[in-house]
Design a protein around this motif. Structure first.
Motif, PDB file in Angstrom:
ATOM      1  N   ALA A 299       8.902 -62.568  12.017  1.00 42.19           N
ATOM      2  CA  ALA A 299       9.235 -61.980  13.318  1.00 42.19           C
ATOM      3  C   ALA A 299       8.087 -61.111  13.813  1.00 42.19           C
ATOM      4  N   GLY A 300       7.790 -61.216  15.110  1.00 40.86           N
ATOM      5  CA  GLY A 300       6.706 -60.456  15.717  1.00 40.86           C
ATOM      6  C   GLY A 300       5.383 -61.177  15.739  1.00 40.86           C
ATOM      7  N   ASP A 301       5.261 -62.273  14.966  1.00 37.83           N
ATOM      8  CA  ASP A 301       4.059 -63.093  15.055  1.00 37.83           C
ATOM      9  C   ASP A 301       4.056 -63.864  16.367  1.00 37.83           C
ATOM     10  N   LEU A 302       2.905 -64.361  16.747  1.00 40.79           N
ATOM     11  CA  LEU A 302       2.780 -65.222  17.921  1.00 40.79           C
ATOM     12  C   LEU A 302       2.635 -66.670  17.472  1.00 40.79           C
ATOM     13  N   THR A 303       3.048 -67.578  18.339  1.00 38.69           N
ATOM     14  CA  THR A 303       2.996 -68.995  17.983  1.00 38.69           C
ATOM     15  C   THR A 303       2.862 -69.849  19.231  1.00 38.69           C
ATOM     16  N   GLY A 304       2.356 -71.048  19.040  1.00 45.33           N
ATOM     17  CA  GLY A 304       2.245 -72.008  20.127  1.00 45.33           C
ATOM     18  C   GLY A 304       2.185 -73.416  19.576  1.00 45.33           C
ATOM     19  N   TYR A 305       2.432 -74.369  20.444  1.00 50.67           N
ATOM     20  CA  TYR A 305       2.367 -75.783  20.074  1.00 50.67           C
ATOM     21  C   TYR A 305       0.953 -76.271  20.352  1.00 50.67           C
ATOM     22  N   ASN A 306       0.291 -76.788  19.324  1.00 45.32           N
ATOM     23  CA  ASN A 306      -1.119 -77.160  19.376  1.00 45.32           C
ATOM     24  C   ASN A 306      -1.230 -78.684  19.404  1.00 45.32           C
ATOM     25  N   ASN A 307      -1.438 -79.243  20.583  1.00 42.57           N
ATOM     26  CA  ASN A 307      -1.340 -80.699  20.745  1.00 42.57           C
ATOM     27  C   ASN A 307      -2.362 -81.476  19.938  1.00 42.57           C
ATOM     28  N   GLN A 308      -3.586 -80.964  19.858  1.00 45.30           N
ATOM     29  CA  GLN A 308      -4.619 -81.629  19.066  1.00 45.30           C
ATOM     30  C   GLN A 308      -5.126 -80.698  17.965  1.00 45.30           C
TER      31      GLN A 308
ATOM     32  N   SER B 258      -2.487 -71.077  28.114  1.00 46.61           N
ATOM     33  CA  SER B 258      -3.297 -71.783  29.101  1.00 46.61           C
ATOM     34  C   SER B 258      -3.816 -73.088  28.519  1.00 46.61           C
ATOM     35  N   HIS B 259      -3.407 -74.185  29.134  1.00 47.40           N
ATOM     36  CA  HIS B 259      -3.849 -75.524  28.729  1.00 47.40           C
ATOM     37  C   HIS B 259      -5.371 -75.646  28.815  1.00 47.40           C
ATOM     38  N   ASN B 260      -5.943 -75.221  29.932  1.00 45.52           N
ATOM     39  CA  ASN B 260      -7.364 -75.477  30.180  1.00 45.52           C
ATOM     40  C   ASN B 260      -8.289 -74.492  29.480  1.00 45.52           C
ATOM     41  N   MET B 261      -7.789 -73.313  29.144  1.00 45.35           N
ATOM     42  CA  MET B 261      -8.604 -72.333  28.428  1.00 45.35           C
ATOM     43  C   MET B 261      -8.431 -72.446  26.912  1.00 45.35           C
ATOM     44  N   ASN B 262      -7.397 -73.164  26.470  1.00 39.56           N
ATOM     45  CA  ASN B 262      -7.081 -73.268  25.043  1.00 39.56           C
ATOM     46  C   ASN B 262      -6.873 -71.883  24.419  1.00 39.56           C
ATOM     47  N   GLU B 263      -6.168 -71.026  25.162  1.00 43.42           N
ATOM     48  CA  GLU B 263      -5.922 -69.658  24.717  1.00 43.42           C
ATOM     49  C   GLU B 263      -4.487 -69.239  25.020  1.00 43.42           C
ATOM     50  N   MET B 264      -4.031 -68.227  24.250  1.00 40.12           N
ATOM     51  CA  MET B 264      -2.848 -67.471  24.576  1.00 40.12           C
ATOM     52  C   MET B 264      -3.275 -66.055  24.910  1.00 40.12           C
ATOM     53  N   TYR B 265      -2.537 -65.396  25.817  1.00 40.06           N
ATOM     54  CA  TYR B 265      -2.869 -64.057  26.269  1.00 40.06           C
ATOM     55  C   TYR B 265      -1.647 -63.153  26.148  1.00 40.06           C
TER      56      TYR B 265
END
Length: 559
Positions: A294-303, A228-235
């Motif tokens: 493998a099995g970890d979570l990841t995301g692209y963190n713009n700032q 979620s862009h606006n919550m700054n979270e992954m679920y």
């Protein structure tokens, strides 16, 4: 685990490239937003293959499935929703550019946007806005915003024809709200931090509330993650539920229905203390099998590094079985990321991170128009400059592109033995965890649980995963000497823990009754109960394991 069919290459290649920090071989897929083409380029930047689709520009995402099948979001004209990457339509094409499925999911009430996730069964997950009136927003206990809201839902669509499909599963964030300002509303709770499984409707409330921008599916856990862009979270949510269970707070492998199993990146969103990690996050996904971490979570963190420096963050969730541990009142762990890869630049929006089997990472810098490959030590090994923004980039092997996917394995039971359909090799799992040494076509379980098998095709290109198989051990009813649960502390301030002291691995149902015999809580295979909201008093906690006698304890809850 995006695309659900993850390519493997021969171990010798993985070994050699890990040592010498070289570019990972294969072809990088990208598509410029608002264009009608998609490209596969080699590591020299030379075009290997392309698709051109007249009149229907790419909206946001493109993915490749084994055999060269291209999936893409399409910008449909005439959508009722505006703003962000509004799509309303997606397509599946073969390697020659023939459209095999063109599906519209757009009305005045809902519309797809941003990302999709093709699934191993041929279905696809879609992110969609749905509209809620100002009256509905107020009725849900929102006291900080008084207008139309666009909360998100996730739907799974099954193809029924070239332009048709059925929604076979759906989940709505609107079914999982909490607030502490209006006691007359059913979702009222005095404490937000003690309910991280729910989303506080008064946190950053606005029209485009969550702005979900990435979705992924994990076939081993049968779970979905989204960013979620606006919550700054992954679920993370449970996909093993029925649609009815997904709208509730119980059911599925996790026993929690459609509630959040896990969330990470911004503890303030549920009132917890902790350092915020994400500042504009995109591309939530699991690191796939066949890759380091493998099995970890990841995301692209713009700032993530600063307001002018982007990165990708990888972290290990506190997973036990199908659930994630948390001390209520605190934030979900870990406190920070395990790995951070700086992009060497900045893009204010969009972006993706793709893990490669040799440990390299492919970063796509969204609207800035760069794709970069970094070694595990952070050395820039390859880059490509694009003319125009590109939301996603992935790299695929020649083997993956040019070989049809193998069939999805099917598990059958004969007595106490489970058997997979034939494949090149096998790996069995119990309750989401790989079973060491269980690498034959057959497996004889020693305990009840959900089993699945992973198989590999003859080219060692792709993994396929079976559906979960619920196996019940039928060796007779176990005695209380074989199964023992401890329920503690007693007395308790409301947080009650359950421990499987015999390590029986039993799945169980749990029932909590108040002093008048009223059932106040029911759940499945959870190891932490929050009874604070039921008030002080004496409660009966009953645990009913599979194929074993029930266990009952009285618990005293104090203020």
């Amino acid at each position: 685990m995006k695309n659900l069919f993850f390519f493997l290459t021969f171990l010798i290649f993985i070994f050699s490239f890990s040592i010498y920090a070289q570019q990972y071989p294969g072809y990088t897929l990208y598509s410029i937003k608002n264009s009608t083409s998609a490209y596969l380029i080699d590591t020299n930047g030379t075009n290997y293959h392309s698709w051109t689709i007249t009149g229907k520009p790419t909206c946001y995402s493109t993915y490749l499935m084994p055999g060269g099948y291209l999936w893409r979001t399409v910008t449909k004209t005439g959508n009722s929703f505006t703003g962000g990457p509004i799509s309303g339509e997606f397509q599946k094409l073969d390697y020659n550019g023939n459209v095999l499925w063109d599906f519209v999911y757009s009305t005045t009430s809902y519309c797809t946007h941003h990302d999709i996730c093709p699934m191993p069964n041929g279905n696809v997950l879609l992110i969609a806005y749905e509209t809620k009136s100002a009256t509905e927003v107020a009725a849900a206990g929102c006291s900080t915003f008084a207008n139309i809201m666009w909360p998100d839902k996730i739907v799974e669509v099954q193809q029924t024809g070239p332009t048709t499909g059925n929604v076979v599963w759906e989940w709505h964030v609107w079914d999982h709200l909490v607030q502490n300002t209006n006691p007359s509303v059913a979702n009222y709770q005095t404490s937000i931090v003690n309910h991280p499984e729910l989303l506080n409707i008064n946190y950053n409330a606005q029209k485009d509330w969550l702005h979900v921008n990435g979705v992924d599916y994990n076939p081993i856990l049968d779970q979905i993650t989204f960013s979620s862009h606006n919550m700054n979270e992954m679920y993370v949510i449970d996909h093993s539920t029925t649609t009815a269970e997904a709208a509730s707070h119980s059911g599925g492998n996790s026993g929690k229905g459609g509630d959040f199993l896990y969330r990470w990146g911004n503890p303030a969103a549920y009132g917890a203390a902790g350092t915020p990690i994400f500042k504009v996050v995109h591309d939530a996904h699991w690191v796939p099998e066949g890759c380091p971490n493998a099995g970890d979570l990841t995301g692209y963190n713009n700032q993530g590094i600063s307001t002018t420096a982007s990165c990708a963050d990888i972290f290990t969730p506190p997973l036990i079985g199908y659930n994630y541990t948390i001390n209520l009142g605190s934030a979900f762990g870990p406190a920070t990321y395990n790995i951070r890869q700086a992009s060497g630049g900045y893009n204010s929006n969009e972006g993706s991170a793709y893990q490669l089997p040799n440990g390299n990472i492919l970063l796509n810098m969204g609207i800035s128009g760069y794709i970069k490959e970094f070694s595990p030590s952070g050395t820039l090994l390859w880059s490509q400059t694009l003319t125009g923004g590109n939301a996603k980039a992935h790299r695929y092997s020649n083997c993956y592109i040019n070989n049809a996917p193998p069939p999805i394995p099917v598990i059958t039971q004969n007595g106490s033995t489970l058997t997979s359909t034939a494949a090149t090799d096998y790996q069995w799992y119990l309750n989401g965890q790989a079973i060491p040494g269980a690498t034959s076509q057959t497996y004889s379980p020693t305990q009840s649980g959900i089993y699945l098998v992973r198989t590999t095709d003859s080219n060692f290109c792709v993994y396929e995963y079976s559906l979960g198989f619920n196996f019940v051990l039928t060796t007779g009813l176990q005695t209380t000497q074989d199964v023992k649960f401890d329920i503690y502390p007693n007395p308790s301030n409301g947080l009650v823990y359950i421990q499987d002291e015999k390590f029986s691995g039993k799945r169980f149902e749990i029932f909590v009754y108040d002093v008048n015999g009223k059932l106040v809580l029911k759940n499945k295979t959870i190891y932490q109960l929050n009874l604070r909201d039921f008030g002080s008093g004496i409660y009966q906690v009953m645990i009913v394991p599979e194929n074993a006698p029930a266990i009952s304890r009285k618990i005293v809850i104090t203020e």
